[in-house]
Design a protein around this motif. Structure first.
Motif, PDB file in Angstrom:
ATOM      1  N   THR A  20       0.833  -1.199   0.000  1.00  0.00           N
ATOM      2  CA  THR A  20       0.000   0.000   0.000  1.00  0.00           C
ATOM      3  C   THR A  20       0.868   1.249   0.000  1.00  0.00           C
ATOM      4  OG1 THR A  20      -1.796  -1.130   1.141  1.00  0.00           O
ATOM      5  CG2 THR A  20      -1.808   1.265   1.233  1.00  0.00           C
ATOM      6  N   GLY A  21       1.938   1.215   0.781  1.00  0.00           N
ATOM      7  CA  GLY A  21       2.845   2.364   0.828  1.00  0.00           C
ATOM      8  C   GLY A  21       3.483   2.647  -0.515  1.00  0.00           C
ATOM      9  N   ILE A  22       3.992   1.599  -1.158  1.00  0.00           N
ATOM     10  CA  ILE A  22       4.631   1.770  -2.472  1.00  0.00           C
ATOM     11  C   ILE A  22       3.610   2.226  -3.502  1.00  0.00           C
ATOM     12  CG2 ILE A  22       5.751   0.518  -4.381  1.00  0.00           C
ATOM     13  CD1 ILE A  22       7.624   1.042  -2.094  1.00  0.00           C
ATOM     14  N   GLY A  23       2.460   1.551  -3.536  1.00  0.00           N
ATOM     15  CA  GLY A  23       1.435   1.899  -4.519  1.00  0.00           C
ATOM     16  C   GLY A  23       0.917   3.315  -4.323  1.00  0.00           C
ATOM     17  N   SER A  24       0.630   3.666  -3.081  1.00  0.00           N
ATOM     18  CA  SER A  24       0.133   5.015  -2.791  1.00  0.00           C
ATOM     19  C   SER A  24       1.159   6.066  -3.184  1.00  0.00           C
ATOM     20  CB  SER A  24      -0.200   5.151  -1.308  1.00  0.00           C
ATOM     21  OG  SER A  24      -1.286   4.340  -0.972  1.00  0.00           O
ATOM     22  N   ALA A  25       2.403   5.821  -2.828  1.00  0.00           N
ATOM     23  CA  ALA A  25       3.463   6.779  -3.154  1.00  0.00           C
ATOM     24  C   ALA A  25       3.607   6.929  -4.666  1.00  0.00           C
ATOM     25  CB  ALA A  25       4.783   6.344  -2.530  1.00  0.00           C
ATOM     26  N   TRP A  26       3.574   5.822  -5.375  1.00  0.00           N
ATOM     27  CA  TRP A  26       3.712   5.835  -6.831  1.00  0.00           C
ATOM     28  C   TRP A  26       2.627   6.699  -7.469  1.00  0.00           C
ATOM     29  CZ3 TRP A  26       7.102   4.132 -10.468  1.00  0.00           C
ATOM     30  CH2 TRP A  26       6.648   4.050 -11.785  1.00  0.00           C
ATOM     31  N   TYR A  27       1.377   6.412  -7.129  1.00  0.00           N
ATOM     32  CA  TYR A  27       0.274   7.134  -7.762  1.00  0.00           C
ATOM     33  C   TYR A  27       0.197   8.596  -7.320  1.00  0.00           C
ATOM     34  CZ  TYR A  27      -1.090   2.792  -9.847  1.00  0.00           C
ATOM     35  OH  TYR A  27      -1.078   1.637 -10.584  1.00  0.00           O
ATOM     36  N   MET A  28       0.470   8.842  -6.055  1.00  0.00           N
ATOM     37  CA  MET A  28       0.458  10.227  -5.557  1.00  0.00           C
ATOM     38  C   MET A  28       1.576  11.033  -6.231  1.00  0.00           C
ATOM     39  SD  MET A  28      -1.273  12.012  -3.319  1.00  0.00           S
ATOM     40  CE  MET A  28      -1.208  13.100  -1.934  1.00  0.00           C
ATOM     41  N   SER A  44      -5.468  11.529  -4.670  1.00  0.00           N
ATOM     42  CA  SER A  44      -5.180  11.803  -3.259  1.00  0.00           C
ATOM     43  C   SER A  44      -6.320  11.359  -2.354  1.00  0.00           C
ATOM     44  CB  SER A  44      -4.842  13.282  -3.044  1.00  0.00           C
ATOM     45  OG  SER A  44      -5.928  14.103  -3.397  1.00  0.00           O
ATOM     46  N   ARG A  45      -7.561  11.433  -2.825  1.00  0.00           N
ATOM     47  CA  ARG A  45      -8.692  10.915  -2.029  1.00  0.00           C
ATOM     48  C   ARG A  45      -8.533   9.428  -1.788  1.00  0.00           C
ATOM     49  NH1 ARG A  45     -12.345  14.555  -4.940  1.00  0.00           N
ATOM     50  NH2 ARG A  45     -12.688  12.896  -6.441  1.00  0.00           N
ATOM     51  N   TYR A  46      -8.180   8.685  -2.830  1.00  0.00           N
ATOM     52  CA  TYR A  46      -8.025   7.232  -2.685  1.00  0.00           C
ATOM     53  C   TYR A  46      -6.783   6.859  -1.881  1.00  0.00           C
ATOM     54  CZ  TYR A  46     -11.951   6.511  -5.784  1.00  0.00           C
ATOM     55  OH  TYR A  46     -13.207   6.512  -6.331  1.00  0.00           O
ATOM     56  N   VAL A  47      -5.738   7.643  -1.996  1.00  0.00           N
ATOM     57  CA  VAL A  47      -4.524   7.400  -1.212  1.00  0.00           C
ATOM     58  C   VAL A  47      -4.832   7.515   0.278  1.00  0.00           C
ATOM     59  CG1 VAL A  47      -2.272   8.396  -0.607  1.00  0.00           C
ATOM     60  CG2 VAL A  47      -2.827   7.927  -3.000  1.00  0.00           C
ATOM     61  N   VAL A  48      -5.584   8.525   0.653  1.00  0.00           N
ATOM     62  CA  VAL A  48      -5.942   8.702   2.062  1.00  0.00           C
ATOM     63  C   VAL A  48      -6.799   7.534   2.542  1.00  0.00           C
ATOM     64  CG1 VAL A  48      -7.266  10.148   3.671  1.00  0.00           C
ATOM     65  CG2 VAL A  48      -5.664  11.206   2.064  1.00  0.00           C
ATOM     66  N   VAL A  49      -7.759   7.120   1.736  1.00  0.00           N
ATOM     67  CA  VAL A  49      -8.608   5.980   2.112  1.00  0.00           C
ATOM     68  C   VAL A  49      -7.758   4.717   2.268  1.00  0.00           C
ATOM     69  CG1 VAL A  49     -10.450   4.436   1.321  1.00  0.00           C
ATOM     70  CG2 VAL A  49     -10.715   6.915   1.102  1.00  0.00           C
ATOM     71  N   ALA A  50      -6.870   4.469   1.315  1.00  0.00           N
ATOM     72  CA  ALA A  50      -6.010   3.279   1.377  1.00  0.00           C
ATOM     73  C   ALA A  50      -5.118   3.305   2.602  1.00  0.00           C
ATOM     74  CB  ALA A  50      -5.162   3.167   0.104  1.00  0.00           C
ATOM     75  N   ASP A  51      -4.601   4.472   2.930  1.00  0.00           N
ATOM     76  CA  ASP A  51      -3.743   4.588   4.104  1.00  0.00           C
ATOM     77  C   ASP A  51      -4.496   4.227   5.378  1.00  0.00           C
ATOM     78  OD1 ASP A  51      -1.059   4.932   4.184  1.00  0.00           O
ATOM     79  OD2 ASP A  51      -1.113   7.058   4.646  1.00  0.00           O
ATOM     80  N   CYS A  95       7.705   8.534  10.611  1.00  0.00           N
ATOM     81  CA  CYS A  95       7.535   9.210   9.317  1.00  0.00           C
ATOM     82  C   CYS A  95       6.083   9.126   8.857  1.00  0.00           C
ATOM     83  CB  CYS A  95       8.437   8.573   8.256  1.00  0.00           C
ATOM     84  SG  CYS A  95      10.189   8.856   8.519  1.00  0.00           S
ATOM     85  N   TRP A  96       5.435   7.991   9.103  1.00  0.00           N
ATOM     86  CA  TRP A  96       4.083   7.777   8.604  1.00  0.00           C
ATOM     87  C   TRP A  96       3.068   8.712   9.259  1.00  0.00           C
ATOM     88  CZ3 TRP A  96      -0.352   5.569  11.068  1.00  0.00           C
ATOM     89  CH2 TRP A  96      -1.422   5.369  10.212  1.00  0.00           C
ATOM     90  N   ILE A  97       3.206   8.960  10.544  1.00  0.00           N
ATOM     91  CA  ILE A  97       2.222   9.788  11.250  1.00  0.00           C
ATOM     92  C   ILE A  97       2.087  11.174  10.613  1.00  0.00           C
ATOM     93  CG2 ILE A  97       1.698  10.907  13.455  1.00  0.00           C
ATOM     94  CD1 ILE A  97       2.847   8.271  14.760  1.00  0.00           C
ATOM     95  N   PRO A  98       3.192  11.909  10.384  1.00  0.00           N
ATOM     96  CA  PRO A  98       3.005  13.197   9.700  1.00  0.00           C
ATOM     97  C   PRO A  98       2.597  13.035   8.232  1.00  0.00           C
ATOM     98  CG  PRO A  98       5.324  12.862  10.249  1.00  0.00           C
ATOM     99  CD  PRO A  98       4.558  11.743  10.871  1.00  0.00           C
ATOM    100  N   VAL A  99       2.983  11.936   7.597  1.00  0.00           N
ATOM    101  CA  VAL A  99       2.601  11.702   6.205  1.00  0.00           C
ATOM    102  C   VAL A  99       1.083  11.592   6.076  1.00  0.00           C
ATOM    103  CG1 VAL A  99       2.607   9.912   4.404  1.00  0.00           C
ATOM    104  CG2 VAL A  99       4.761  10.796   5.287  1.00  0.00           C
ATOM    105  N   VAL A 100       0.438  10.963   7.040  1.00  0.00           N
ATOM    106  CA  VAL A 100      -1.023  10.854   7.010  1.00  0.00           C
ATOM    107  C   VAL A 100      -1.639  12.253   7.020  1.00  0.00           C
ATOM    108  CG1 VAL A 100      -3.056  10.107   8.299  1.00  0.00           C
ATOM    109  CG2 VAL A 100      -1.112   8.587   8.078  1.00  0.00           C
ATOM    110  N   TRP A 101      -1.164  13.103   7.910  1.00  0.00           N
ATOM    111  CA  TRP A 101      -1.677  14.471   7.970  1.00  0.00           C
ATOM    112  C   TRP A 101      -1.384  15.205   6.655  1.00  0.00           C
ATOM    113  CZ3 TRP A 101       0.605  19.249   7.467  1.00  0.00           C
ATOM    114  CH2 TRP A 101      -0.215  20.330   7.753  1.00  0.00           C
ATOM    115  N   LEU A 102      -0.160  15.039   6.146  1.00  0.00           N
ATOM    116  CA  LEU A 102       0.207  15.699   4.890  1.00  0.00           C
ATOM    117  C   LEU A 102      -0.696  15.245   3.744  1.00  0.00           C
ATOM    118  CD1 LEU A 102       4.096  15.532   5.135  1.00  0.00           C
ATOM    119  CD2 LEU A 102       2.713  17.619   5.117  1.00  0.00           C
ATOM    120  N   LEU A 106      -2.919  17.576   1.529  1.00  0.00           N
ATOM    121  CA  LEU A 106      -2.731  17.613   0.075  1.00  0.00           C
ATOM    122  C   LEU A 106      -4.047  17.303  -0.639  1.00  0.00           C
ATOM    123  CD1 LEU A 106       0.697  15.759  -0.138  1.00  0.00           C
ATOM    124  CD2 LEU A 106       0.300  18.192  -0.606  1.00  0.00           C
ATOM    125  N   ARG A 107      -4.774  16.319  -0.125  1.00  0.00           N
ATOM    126  CA  ARG A 107      -6.084  15.972  -0.690  1.00  0.00           C
ATOM    127  C   ARG A 107      -7.023  17.173  -0.638  1.00  0.00           C
ATOM    128  NH1 ARG A 107      -9.367  12.767   3.378  1.00  0.00           N
ATOM    129  NH2 ARG A 107      -9.204  14.857   4.263  1.00  0.00           N
TER     130      ARG A 107
END
Length: 154
Positions: A20-28, A44-51, A95-102, A106-107
């Motif tokens: 999920t991390g790789i896929g989300s990062a790739w598409y974002m 970005s909407r789907y990335v947040v949901v996937a996360d 790293c992930w915790i602030p990434v979720v907020w970011l 971004l979304r």
């Protein structure tokens, strides 16, 4: 619970977490590079949901199954490979915790820009750079954890 079942759950959840991390990062990343505001808003909407759906659940499943396997196999927690795995997992989580907020920010910025037919504001790109900067150490931390889990160096 049987060791092999727990190990299977551990490997499966790590696959969801890393995948999920790789896929989300790739598409974002590539949606953002396209500068197509509508595409960025959708991705970005789907990335947040996937996360939230995959990463948040597996970030809990990983240590739960990992500690249970350590217990079942009789490994001491003081083993260097376990200690390093935990440190690296902490780095990735930090790293992930602030990434979720970011990602949520971004979304929101992309959806607002798409809704008003405007370009992305400069703050989007500032937050996007921070998102990339935090993603790099998380990626390498997980790669190192996979190596430690497979090799179990002494």
């Amino acid at each position: 619970m049987d060791y092999l079942v727990v190990k299977w759950l551990h490997v499966l959840s790590s696959t969801f977490l890393f995948g999920t991390g790789i896929g989300s990062a790739w598409y974002m990343l590539f949606a953002s590079i396209s500068r197509d505001v509508r595409a960025i808003a959708v991705v970005s909407r789907y990335v947040v949901v996937a996360d939230w759906l995959f990463t948040a659940t597996t970030i809990i499943a990983q240590p739960t199954t990992g500690f249970y396997m350590i217990h079942l196999a009789g490994y001491p927690l003081s083993s260097r490979w376990i200690a390093w795995s935990l440190v690296l997992y902490g780095v990735a989580a930090a790293c992930w915790i602030p990434v979720v907020w970011l990602q949520m920010r971004l979304r929101d910025l992309a959806c607002e820009a798409a809704g008003t037919h405007n370009e992305l504001p400069p703050v989007y790109w500032k937050l996007f750079r921070a998102w990339i900067i935090l993603g790099v150490p998380a990626f390498f931390a997980f790669v190192a954890i996979f190596w430690l889990m497979v090799v179990k160096p002494t």
